[in-house]
Scaffold this motif. Structure first.
Motif, PDB file in Angstrom:
ATOM      1  N   PHE A   4       0.824  -1.111   0.042  1.00  0.00           N
ATOM      2  CA  PHE A   4      -0.017  -0.035   0.043  1.00  0.00           C
ATOM      3  C   PHE A   4       0.937   1.396   0.116  1.00  0.00           C
ATOM      4  CE2 PHE A   4      -2.634   3.007   2.683  1.00  0.00           C
ATOM      5  CZ  PHE A   4      -3.537   3.393   1.733  1.00  0.00           C
ATOM      6  N   ARG A   5       1.956   1.249   0.599  1.00  0.00           N
ATOM      7  CA  ARG A   5       2.928   2.250   1.024  1.00  0.00           C
ATOM      8  C   ARG A   5       3.403   2.828  -0.506  1.00  0.00           C
ATOM      9  NH1 ARG A   5       7.977   3.527   0.842  1.00  0.00           N
ATOM     10  NH2 ARG A   5       8.739   1.463   0.713  1.00  0.00           N
ATOM     11  N   LEU A   6       3.921   1.527  -1.141  1.00  0.00           N
ATOM     12  CA  LEU A   6       4.558   1.688  -2.346  1.00  0.00           C
ATOM     13  C   LEU A   6       3.573   2.446  -3.520  1.00  0.00           C
ATOM     14  CD1 LEU A   6       6.909  -1.227  -2.535  1.00  0.00           C
ATOM     15  CD2 LEU A   6       7.628   0.968  -2.708  1.00  0.00           C
ATOM     16  N   ALA A   7       2.271   1.766  -3.472  1.00  0.00           N
ATOM     17  CA  ALA A   7       1.341   2.045  -4.323  1.00  0.00           C
ATOM     18  C   ALA A   7       0.794   3.804  -4.116  1.00  0.00           C
ATOM     19  CB  ALA A   7       0.084   1.351  -4.118  1.00  0.00           C
ATOM     20  N   LEU A   8       0.882   3.996  -2.859  1.00  0.00           N
ATOM     21  CA  LEU A   8       0.655   5.652  -2.626  1.00  0.00           C
ATOM     22  C   LEU A   8       1.799   6.407  -3.195  1.00  0.00           C
ATOM     23  CD1 LEU A   8      -0.697   5.783   0.892  1.00  0.00           C
ATOM     24  CD2 LEU A   8      -2.022   6.238  -1.223  1.00  0.00           C
ATOM     25  N   GLU A   9       2.998   5.893  -2.755  1.00  0.00           N
ATOM     26  CA  GLU A   9       4.227   6.852  -3.251  1.00  0.00           C
ATOM     27  C   GLU A   9       4.305   6.994  -4.475  1.00  0.00           C
ATOM     28  OE1 GLU A   9       6.902   6.678   0.819  1.00  0.00           O
ATOM     29  OE2 GLU A   9       7.521   5.795  -0.905  1.00  0.00           O
ATOM     30  N   ARG A  28       1.950   6.493  -6.746  1.00  0.00           N
ATOM     31  CA  ARG A  28       0.713   7.059  -7.484  1.00  0.00           C
ATOM     32  C   ARG A  28       0.095   6.131  -8.587  1.00  0.00           C
ATOM     33  NH1 ARG A  28      -1.296  11.469  -6.686  1.00  0.00           N
ATOM     34  NH2 ARG A  28      -2.119  11.663  -8.588  1.00  0.00           N
ATOM     35  N   ASN A  29       0.366   4.615  -8.087  1.00  0.00           N
ATOM     36  CA  ASN A  29       0.000   3.628  -9.148  1.00  0.00           C
ATOM     37  C   ASN A  29      -1.359   2.956  -8.720  1.00  0.00           C
ATOM     38  OD1 ASN A  29      -0.453   0.955 -10.271  1.00  0.00           O
ATOM     39  ND2 ASN A  29       1.782   1.216 -10.807  1.00  0.00           N
ATOM     40  N   LEU A  30      -2.548   3.536  -9.566  1.00  0.00           N
ATOM     41  CA  LEU A  30      -3.895   3.162  -9.250  1.00  0.00           C
ATOM     42  C   LEU A  30      -4.205   1.676  -9.295  1.00  0.00           C
ATOM     43  CD1 LEU A  30      -6.814   3.877  -8.803  1.00  0.00           C
ATOM     44  CD2 LEU A  30      -6.745   4.057 -11.374  1.00  0.00           C
ATOM     45  N   GLN A  31      -3.504   1.106 -10.077  1.00  0.00           N
ATOM     46  CA  GLN A  31      -3.728  -0.631 -10.331  1.00  0.00           C
ATOM     47  C   GLN A  31      -3.344  -1.211  -9.136  1.00  0.00           C
ATOM     48  OE1 GLN A  31      -5.930  -2.030 -12.506  1.00  0.00           O
ATOM     49  NE2 GLN A  31      -5.710  -3.640 -10.961  1.00  0.00           N
ATOM     50  N   ASP A  32      -1.869  -0.692  -8.532  1.00  0.00           N
ATOM     51  CA  ASP A  32      -1.508  -1.460  -7.439  1.00  0.00           C
ATOM     52  C   ASP A  32      -2.274  -1.149  -6.181  1.00  0.00           C
ATOM     53  OD1 ASP A  32       0.545  -2.414  -8.994  1.00  0.00           O
ATOM     54  OD2 ASP A  32       2.127  -0.981  -8.391  1.00  0.00           O
ATOM     55  N   LEU A  33      -2.835   0.106  -6.144  1.00  0.00           N
ATOM     56  CA  LEU A  33      -3.511   0.399  -5.074  1.00  0.00           C
ATOM     57  C   LEU A  33      -4.885  -0.413  -5.231  1.00  0.00           C
ATOM     58  CD1 LEU A  33      -3.957   4.196  -4.618  1.00  0.00           C
ATOM     59  CD2 LEU A  33      -3.340   2.682  -2.918  1.00  0.00           C
ATOM     60  N   VAL A  50     -11.919   4.860  -2.557  1.00  0.00           N
ATOM     61  CA  VAL A  50     -10.753   5.192  -1.530  1.00  0.00           C
ATOM     62  C   VAL A  50      -9.587   5.455  -2.468  1.00  0.00           C
ATOM     63  CG1 VAL A  50      -9.314   4.273   0.054  1.00  0.00           C
ATOM     64  CG2 VAL A  50     -11.637   3.681   0.388  1.00  0.00           C
ATOM     65  N   ALA A  51      -9.169   4.772  -3.611  1.00  0.00           N
ATOM     66  CA  ALA A  51      -8.022   4.853  -4.202  1.00  0.00           C
ATOM     67  C   ALA A  51      -8.341   6.313  -5.067  1.00  0.00           C
ATOM     68  CB  ALA A  51      -7.840   4.195  -5.331  1.00  0.00           C
ATOM     69  N   ARG A  52      -9.272   6.772  -5.167  1.00  0.00           N
ATOM     70  CA  ARG A  52      -9.510   8.000  -6.154  1.00  0.00           C
ATOM     71  C   ARG A  52      -9.354   9.216  -5.076  1.00  0.00           C
ATOM     72  NH1 ARG A  52     -13.200   5.142  -9.007  1.00  0.00           N
ATOM     73  NH2 ARG A  52     -14.833   5.735  -7.805  1.00  0.00           N
ATOM     74  N   PHE A  53      -9.909   8.776  -3.771  1.00  0.00           N
ATOM     75  CA  PHE A  53      -9.826   9.879  -2.792  1.00  0.00           C
ATOM     76  C   PHE A  53      -8.392  10.252  -2.522  1.00  0.00           C
ATOM     77  CE2 PHE A  53      -9.292  11.017   1.791  1.00  0.00           C
ATOM     78  CZ  PHE A  53     -10.279  11.731   1.959  1.00  0.00           C
ATOM     79  N   TYR A  54      -7.331   9.268  -2.383  1.00  0.00           N
ATOM     80  CA  TYR A  54      -5.990   9.485  -2.026  1.00  0.00           C
ATOM     81  C   TYR A  54      -5.313   9.949  -3.107  1.00  0.00           C
ATOM     82  CZ  TYR A  54      -6.157   7.515   2.542  1.00  0.00           C
ATOM     83  OH  TYR A  54      -6.380   7.098   3.968  1.00  0.00           O
ATOM     84  N   LEU A  55      -5.543   9.403  -4.512  1.00  0.00           N
ATOM     85  CA  LEU A  55      -4.750   9.909  -5.575  1.00  0.00           C
ATOM     86  C   LEU A  55      -5.253  11.231  -6.116  1.00  0.00           C
ATOM     87  CD1 LEU A  55      -4.250   6.729  -7.626  1.00  0.00           C
ATOM     88  CD2 LEU A  55      -2.707   7.834  -5.637  1.00  0.00           C
ATOM     89  N   VAL A 109       4.105  12.747  -1.871  1.00  0.00           N
ATOM     90  CA  VAL A 109       3.631  11.847  -0.766  1.00  0.00           C
ATOM     91  C   VAL A 109       4.834  10.993  -0.436  1.00  0.00           C
ATOM     92  CG1 VAL A 109       1.906  10.083   0.161  1.00  0.00           C
ATOM     93  CG2 VAL A 109       1.382  12.119  -1.333  1.00  0.00           C
ATOM     94  N   THR A 110       5.252  10.838   0.856  1.00  0.00           N
ATOM     95  CA  THR A 110       6.058   9.699   1.308  1.00  0.00           C
ATOM     96  C   THR A 110       5.511   9.274   2.629  1.00  0.00           C
ATOM     97  OG1 THR A 110       7.526  11.526   2.543  1.00  0.00           O
ATOM     98  CG2 THR A 110       8.047  10.726   0.537  1.00  0.00           C
ATOM     99  N   CYS A 111       5.734   7.951   2.858  1.00  0.00           N
ATOM    100  CA  CYS A 111       5.133   7.207   3.984  1.00  0.00           C
ATOM    101  C   CYS A 111       6.274   6.406   4.643  1.00  0.00           C
ATOM    102  CB  CYS A 111       3.961   6.224   3.368  1.00  0.00           C
ATOM    103  SG  CYS A 111       2.570   7.040   2.575  1.00  0.00           S
ATOM    104  N   GLU A 112       6.154   6.346   5.924  1.00  0.00           N
ATOM    105  CA  GLU A 112       7.202   5.365   6.788  1.00  0.00           C
ATOM    106  C   GLU A 112       6.279   4.543   7.511  1.00  0.00           C
ATOM    107  OE1 GLU A 112       9.957   6.414  10.460  1.00  0.00           O
ATOM    108  OE2 GLU A 112       9.063   7.911   9.421  1.00  0.00           O
ATOM    109  N   LEU A 113       6.585   3.242   7.428  1.00  0.00           N
ATOM    110  CA  LEU A 113       6.190   2.002   8.068  1.00  0.00           C
ATOM    111  C   LEU A 113       6.427   2.277   9.615  1.00  0.00           C
ATOM    112  CD1 LEU A 113       4.247  -0.565   7.337  1.00  0.00           C
ATOM    113  CD2 LEU A 113       6.358  -1.948   7.233  1.00  0.00           C
ATOM    114  N   THR A 114       5.266   2.191  10.372  1.00  0.00           N
ATOM    115  CA  THR A 114       5.618   2.143  11.717  1.00  0.00           C
ATOM    116  C   THR A 114       4.444   1.012  12.870  1.00  0.00           C
ATOM    117  OG1 THR A 114       5.813   3.661  13.900  1.00  0.00           O
ATOM    118  CG2 THR A 114       3.778   4.058  12.292  1.00  0.00           C
ATOM    119  N   THR A 115       4.306   1.120  13.711  1.00  0.00           N
ATOM    120  CA  THR A 115       3.364   0.413  14.619  1.00  0.00           C
ATOM    121  C   THR A 115       2.592   1.306  15.465  1.00  0.00           C
ATOM    122  OG1 THR A 115       4.946  -1.645  14.541  1.00  0.00           O
ATOM    123  CG2 THR A 115       3.043  -1.678  16.241  1.00  0.00           C
ATOM    124  N   VAL A 116       1.317   1.335  15.246  1.00  0.00           N
ATOM    125  CA  VAL A 116       0.387   2.280  15.933  1.00  0.00           C
ATOM    126  C   VAL A 116      -0.685   1.363  16.763  1.00  0.00           C
ATOM    127  CG1 VAL A 116      -1.478   3.952  15.724  1.00  0.00           C
ATOM    128  CG2 VAL A 116       0.900   4.451  14.742  1.00  0.00           C
TER     129      VAL A 116
END
Length: 302
Positions: A186-191, A193-198, A229-234, A244-251
């Motif tokens: 999901f992180r990679l798809a967001l960064e 901006r790959n719609l199909q991967d999302l 959801v995909a359209r909302f983000y992209l 957009v950059t994302c970092e994996l963490t634990t919440v």
């Protein structure tokens, strides 16, 4: 040690409180969904505890849990009025958690954003009874003393709350490894901006809940469906022209992302994974709820 504890000379009362602090904070947070309010509850609990002679208390843990529960119940009723005036969707305050929380399946499940939202549908007394009984395994007599009901009434409340939660309880998630793999995809798809991967990583009926608190822009209602959801983000990041950059963490004991726009923290996205695909996204953008993501919060059931 807290600043308000340092004003008192070290002694049995202080030692006892400090030794149980993480447990008391966890109880308050499970009941409130707000770290800031949980800290206020602990302050109130401490002020009552120092007025007591510890030698006169048979079970320090039970006594402190009882005080914490009563203070949290009072705070929960006040918070309900705040939530009624809240702009848009309300999400719990996310906590950056230590690795041992993620390893404790029972604790991680009870702290997850999805489960915390289920607890929001209970009345204050039902939530207190459910949390104490189902999460912390407190006996009915102790719960009765904490919520000022009879043990028989507490058993009825516990049964009703359990039935209510079971009807809404999120399905058990996949293994930690599979969850992190889905979040990484999901992180990679967001960064990128790959719609199909999302679309590939999102479950068809994925639900996005975003909380801006009226301070930052957020969807006023849940967004449902992979395409929406995909359209909302992209669409949102494209219109604003952000990188957009994302970092994996634990919440809250589960995989999550720290989302940055042009290098600045925009919010925390807690993620729920089922069957190797993302079924729930909980995006907290309200700056007032991001104070606990800079350092880990120790939590415990014991």
């Amino acid at each position: 040690m807290d600043a308000h504890l340092s004003d008192h000379a070290a002694g049995p009362a202080t030692d006892t409180f400090v030794s149980l602090r993480n447990l008391l904070f966890t109880v308050a947070y499970e009941m409130l969904g707000s770290a800031a309010d949980a800290e206020d509850v602990l302050q109130e609990t401490w002020l009552r505890w120092v007025e007591v002679d510890p030698a006169q208390v048979l079970d320090h843990r039970a006594y402190l849990v009882r005080i914490t529960t009563r203070q949290a119940l009072n705070r929960l009723r006040t918070m309900q009025r705040r939530k009624e005036a809240y702009v848009g969707q309300w999400l719990p305050e996310p906590l950056l958690t230590t690795p041992d929380v993620a390893e404790d399946v029972e604790l991680a499940e009870s702290m997850s954003m999805a489960m915390m939202l289920v607890l929001e549908t209970l009345s204050p007394t039902e939530r207190a009874v459910f949390v104490l009984r189902e999460v912390f395994d407190v006996d009915y007599e102790e719960i009765a003393a904490a919520v000022e009901k009879t043990p028989a009434a507490v058993r009825q409340i516990a049964h009703r709350a359990r039935r209510h939660v079971d009807a809404r309880r999120p399905r058990r998630t996949v293994s930690a490894g599979k969850a992190r793999a889905a979040v990484e995809a999901f992180r990679l798809a967001l960064e990128t901006r790959n719609l199909q991967d999302l679309l590939d990583v999102l479950a068809p009926e994925v639900v996005l809940v975003s909380d801006g608190g009226g301070v930052k822009q957020a969807a006023l209602r849940p967004v449902v469906g992979a395409g929406k959801v995909a359209r909302f983000y992209l669409g949102g990041s494209a219109k604003a022209g952000y990188t957009v950059t994302c970092e994996l963490t634990t919440v809250n004991g589960s995989p999550a992302l720290v989302v940055r726009l042009d290098g600045e923290i925009d919010g925390i996205m807690a993620v729920r994974v089922e069957d190797a695909r993302i079924s729930g996204l909980y995006y907290v953008r309200n700056p007032e709820k991001l104070a606990r993501v800079a350092s880990e919060t120790p939590l415990t059931l014991r």
